[in-house]
Design a protein around this motif. Structure first.
Motif, short mmCIF file in Angstrom:
data_model
loop_
_atom_site.label_atom_id
_atom_site.label_comp_id
_atom_site.label_asym_id
_atom_site.label_seq_id
_atom_site.Cartn_x
_atom_site.Cartn_y
_atom_site.Cartn_z
N ARG A 230 4.95 24.24 6.98
CA ARG A 230 5.12 22.80 6.81
C ARG A 230 5.66 22.18 8.09
NH1 ARG A 230 8.61 19.71 2.11
NH2 ARG A 230 10.34 20.20 3.51
N SER A 231 6.51 22.88 8.81
CA SER A 231 7.02 22.37 10.08
C SER A 231 5.89 22.19 11.08
CB SER A 231 8.07 23.33 10.65
OG SER A 231 8.59 22.85 11.87
N SER A 232 4.94 23.12 11.09
CA SER A 232 3.81 22.99 12.00
C SER A 232 2.94 21.79 11.63
CB SER A 232 2.98 24.28 12.01
OG SER A 232 2.35 24.48 10.75
N ILE A 233 2.86 21.49 10.32
CA ILE A 233 2.11 20.29 9.90
C ILE A 233 2.80 19.04 10.41
CG2 ILE A 233 1.44 18.91 7.90
CD1 ILE A 233 1.00 21.52 6.38
N PHE A 234 4.13 19.00 10.33
CA PHE A 234 4.86 17.85 10.89
C PHE A 234 4.63 17.75 12.40
CE2 PHE A 234 7.77 18.10 7.08
CZ PHE A 234 7.43 16.86 6.58
N LEU B 159 0.82 -1.21 0.00
CA LEU B 159 0.00 0.00 0.00
C LEU B 159 0.86 1.26 0.00
CD1 LEU B 159 -2.82 -1.01 2.52
CD2 LEU B 159 -2.94 -0.92 0.02
N GLY B 160 2.12 1.13 0.39
CA GLY B 160 3.02 2.27 0.35
C GLY B 160 3.24 2.82 -1.04
N MET B 161 2.90 2.04 -2.08
CA MET B 161 3.01 2.52 -3.45
C MET B 161 2.21 3.81 -3.66
SD MET B 161 2.49 -1.11 -5.39
CE MET B 161 2.22 -0.29 -6.96
N VAL B 162 1.11 3.93 -2.93
CA VAL B 162 0.24 5.09 -3.12
C VAL B 162 0.91 6.36 -2.60
CG1 VAL B 162 -2.03 6.05 -2.55
CG2 VAL B 162 -1.77 3.59 -2.90
N PHE B 163 1.78 6.22 -1.59
CA PHE B 163 2.31 7.40 -0.92
C PHE B 163 3.80 7.64 -1.18
CE2 PHE B 163 -0.95 5.32 1.74
CZ PHE B 163 -1.93 6.30 1.70
N GLY B 164 4.47 6.73 -1.90
CA GLY B 164 5.92 6.81 -2.03
C GLY B 164 6.42 8.12 -2.60
N GLN B 165 5.92 8.50 -3.79
CA GLN B 165 6.41 9.72 -4.43
C GLN B 165 6.06 10.96 -3.61
OE1 GLN B 165 8.41 9.80 -6.80
NE2 GLN B 165 8.28 7.75 -7.69
N PHE B 166 4.91 10.93 -2.96
CA PHE B 166 4.51 12.08 -2.13
C PHE B 166 5.51 12.30 -1.01
CE2 PHE B 166 2.35 13.81 1.58
CZ PHE B 166 1.75 14.95 1.05
N PHE B 167 5.91 11.21 -0.34
CA PHE B 167 6.86 11.34 0.75
C PHE B 167 8.21 11.84 0.25
CE2 PHE B 167 4.73 8.06 3.78
CZ PHE B 167 3.80 9.04 4.12
N ARG B 168 8.65 11.36 -0.89
CA ARG B 168 9.94 11.78 -1.43
C ARG B 168 9.97 13.27 -1.73
NH1 ARG B 168 11.75 7.75 -6.15
NH2 ARG B 168 13.79 8.65 -5.75
N LYS B 169 8.82 13.80 -2.13
CA LYS B 169 8.76 15.21 -2.51
C LYS B 169 8.53 16.15 -1.34
CE LYS B 169 7.03 14.36 -7.22
NZ LYS B 169 5.88 14.53 -8.14
N HIS B 170 7.95 15.64 -0.26
CA HIS B 170 7.49 16.54 0.79
C HIS B 170 8.12 16.28 2.15
CE1 HIS B 170 4.49 18.41 -1.80
NE2 HIS B 170 4.17 17.19 -2.23
#
Length: 714
Positions: free
Chosen positions: A536-540, A210-221
């Motif tokens: 973005r830091s506050s989102i983390f 299921l990580g396929m769905v989120f992989g590129q998003f994590f790499r970019k953000h």
């Protein structure tokens, strides 16, 4: 070149057309874009296929790398039943009811038979599946880019997740089936832990896919230093620091191989001074093993016979006679084990699978830096399916893209080294030879190979991250250091043994779950603070608050919402601390009412209940006195405690708190605090740094003439 894929029209339409018509189906286009490059049905380049000297050298290196990790994990797997049995001698009867005459050794023998006869073959299937797939991926990338220097991704057991599986999945199931409190045969005791862990691993494989769905998003953000935080921490602590400790324990065996490691793998820009035709990793292992069998080791350990060649030889002969060429694999039957999983096993498996998922992203990113841009979605699919195949055949250990692609690339390896590695390990594991190797090869010099791999990870993480983010990356590494430090706050029987209660409380809040999630999220917060990306830091921070509230970060939580206390041991212990924190649960300031080892029968006779007490925020620790600790200054001739010593009976420490909720609260406050800085920076016109911490993303000498506010992302 030729296309090895099946000729399915839908597959070729979606995954294989190099140029798609504007009239192509939008759904097919969307799926093709989601999958990425190289395509699933990419052809192969015949000129690329072959075996090079680099493949042989890389195979020996990867073999030693895999072997060192596997032997370390299996050593812990073999060791953990002793914790359940409270380290009683093998001759002591421990069963109850119909099995009252069964001894500790009977249960250990049944368990070891499962490990060597069923777990190992399952690992073999997982390794051959993944290594063959990664060889195929290398062939497809060579075709796509018309190159013959592509290096396959290495593949193996996920080292950090493997340790987490042993201690957070298998050990709790063993505790639930403790023969001292459950009428159970030695065979069922071993089988339930084995089956339950395999089922948990199967679920973890699904999560990896299921990580396929989120992989590129994590790499970019996610900032690059934060993305490298977990794997860099594991590389520094468990692959680097921990084996170095073993070298320092046995310098006559380990120092020369350590010198060879640095000459071979770090000199001359990573190419080494030795000829590439020399299989240095194999030679290092051979030298250390010869020195070991010459009797040059001085110290024994609590887990292995290491310093007496006569006893080592006797043990090796026994293992060879018992397990060599034996295989009791039971594929698919392991799926009966869902009934033996603990009620929160899936929640425990989620952070393990997430750690594996993050490690896959990081290692694919490292390979791209070295010039081989693989499809991260396909890598995650291969990892997930490899984990699931292994689980079906008996492996409780998750798999992942392995560490060390840079080394294999420098050695000139292509795809064959991965293929050979998978086939060789399959033969070794399926034939029962692995237990013989386990007791025949010197563990100290295997650790030297691990040191090389671990420090390569650290080196590449630093080279790939912006220097301004180094302090943030170091914070990530510190969470993994805390994991080791916290583990060593206990003696072999899991009693607390520390000189610093205060320091223990701090690392207790850093170490749960191996520190993996903290080593990712906390550096992400800090990197964005450095870059002025306050929003973005506050989102983390908000993400950290949620993860802390549910025990996935800072999971030092002993009290479940229903009042169950989670200690490491049973009623005979003098404190409640445990090495096995990090279970997923809602963290609330609750009062404990009963202990996790309490059964319905014990509840009926009022055993296992915790006396009521008033909850307070402030905690005055009572210390960690043990009934066997009776120093002269505590002795009183008029006293006699439960073990007959002239000292006061220690009072068990009731820890009236969970810690996760405190972190959740402060992260929520921090999110607002950081966001306020974002509004202030926007008002003052301060521009954030938007390169995501990629090293030399825009070198000054080659910087294009673009506005200063242009964004570069990964």
């Amino acid at each position: 070149s030729s296309d090895l894929c099946f000729e399915s029209l839908s597959c070729r339409q979606i995954f294989s057309f190099e140029e798609r018509s504007p009239r192509a189906d939008p759904g097919e286009m969307m799926l093709a874009n989601f999958w990425g490059e190289p395509r699933f049905c990419e052809g192969i380049n015949r000129k690329y296929i072959g075996i090079t000297v680099g493949d042989i050298n890389a195979f020996l290196f990867l073999f030693a790398d895999n072997l060192s990790s596997l032997l370390a994990i299996v050593a812990e797997m073999v060791f953990i039943p002793n914790i359940v049995f409270n380290f009683k001698p093998g001759s002591v009867p421990i069963g109850i009811g119909a099995y009252a005459s069964s001894t500790v050794q009977d249960y250990l023998d049944a368990y070891n038979k499962i490990v060597w006869g069923r777990v190992c073959p399952g690992i073999g299937f997982a390794l051959v599946f993944g290594n063959v797939w990664y060889s195929w991926m290398a062939c497809k990338l060579a075709k796509k880019e018309d190159r013959t220097d592509v290096c396959a991704l290495p593949y193996g057991i996920n080292t950090p997740a493997g340790f987490l599986t042993v201690f957070m999945v298998m050990l709790p199931i063993l505790f639930d089936n403790n023969p001292a409190s459950v009428e159970i045969s030695p065979e069922d005791f071993a089988t339930r832990s084995f089956w339950g862990a395999c089922c948990a691993n199967f679920i973890g494989g699904i999560i990896e896919c299921l990580g396929m769905v989120f992989g590129q998003f994590f790499r970019k953000h996610i900032p690059r230093a934060a993305l490298f935080g977990p794997v860099c921490g594991v590389g520094f602590v468990w692959l680097g620091f921990n084996p170095l400790i073993d070298v320092m324990r046995e310098p006559i065996i380990g120092m020369i191989p350590l010198f060879m490691v640095f000459i071979a793998f770090f000199a001359k820009g990573g190419k080494g001074w030795y000829p590439q035709k020399v299989p240095v990793a194999f030679i290092i292992m051979l030298i250390g093993t010869i020195l070991w069998w010459c009797g040059l080791a001085r110290h024994d350990t609590e887990k292995r016979e290491l310093n007496d060649p006569a006893k080592m030889s006797e043990l090796l002969k026994t293992v060879a006679d018992t397990y060599a060429f034996q295989n009791s694999m039971t594929p698919f039957l392991v799926l009966q084990g869902f009934q033996y999983m603990k009620s929160n096993a899936i929640a425990i498996q989620f952070p393990i699978a997430l750690a594996s998922f993050i490690e896959t992203i990081e290692n694919v990113e490292m390979a791209a830096i070295c010039g081989d841009s693989y499809n991260v979605n396909e890598a995650m699919l291969a990892d997930g399916l490899g984990t699931m195949v292994g689980a079906i055949f008996g492996s409780p250990l998750p798999t992942t893209v392995y560490i060390g692609h840079k080394r294999h690339k420098v050695a000139g390896a292509k795809m064959s080294y991965s293929l050979i590695n998978g086939v060789v390990y399959f033969i070794l594991f399926i034939s029962g030879i692995i237990p013989v190797i386990f007791y025949a090869v010197d563990p100290v010099t295997i650790g030297c190979v691990l040191i090389a791999v671990g420090l390569m990870i650290v080196q590449l993480a630093l080279e790939s991250s912006a220097s301004r983010h180094y302090p943030c990356l170091m914070i990530g590494i510190m969470f993994l250091v805390a994991d080791m430090l916290y583990f060593d706050h206990f003696d072999a029987t899991v009693r607390v043994a520390t000189r610093s209660i205060g320091r223990m409380k701090g690392v207790m809040n850093m170490a749960p779950g191996g520190g993996i999630m903290c080593s990712l999220v906390v550096p992400a917060i800090l990197c964005d603070l450095v870059d002025g990306r306050f929003f973005r830091s506050s989102i983390f921070c908000l993400i950290a608050a949620v993860l802390s509230f549910f025990g996935l970060m800072h999971g030092a939580n002993y009290h479940q919402p229903g009042g169950m206390m989670i200690p490491a041991m049973g009623a005979d212990e003098s404190d409640y601390y445990t090495t096995d924190l990090g279970e997923a649960m809602v963290s609330l300031p609750t009062v404990a009412t009963y202990e996790s080892w309490q059964t319905d029968f014990l509840k009926s006779i009022d055993v296992g209940n915790i006396a009521s007490y008033d909850w307070t925020y402030k905690v005055d620790d009572l210390g960690f006195d043990d009934p066997y600790r009776c120093p002269p200054w505590m002795q009183d001739a008029t006293l006699k405690n439960s073990v007959g010593l002239p000292c006061p009976e220690p009072k068990k420490q009731h820890h009236v708190y969970n810690e996760g909720w405190r972190f959740a609260l402060v992260y929520l406050i921090g999110a607002g605090f950081i966001a306020a800085h974002g509004f202030l920076a926007k008002f003052m016109g301060v521009e954030p740094i938007m390169d995501n911490g990629v090293a030399d993303a825009q070198p000054k000498e080659a910087a294009p003439a673009e506005p200063a506010s242009s964004e570069v992302t990964i």
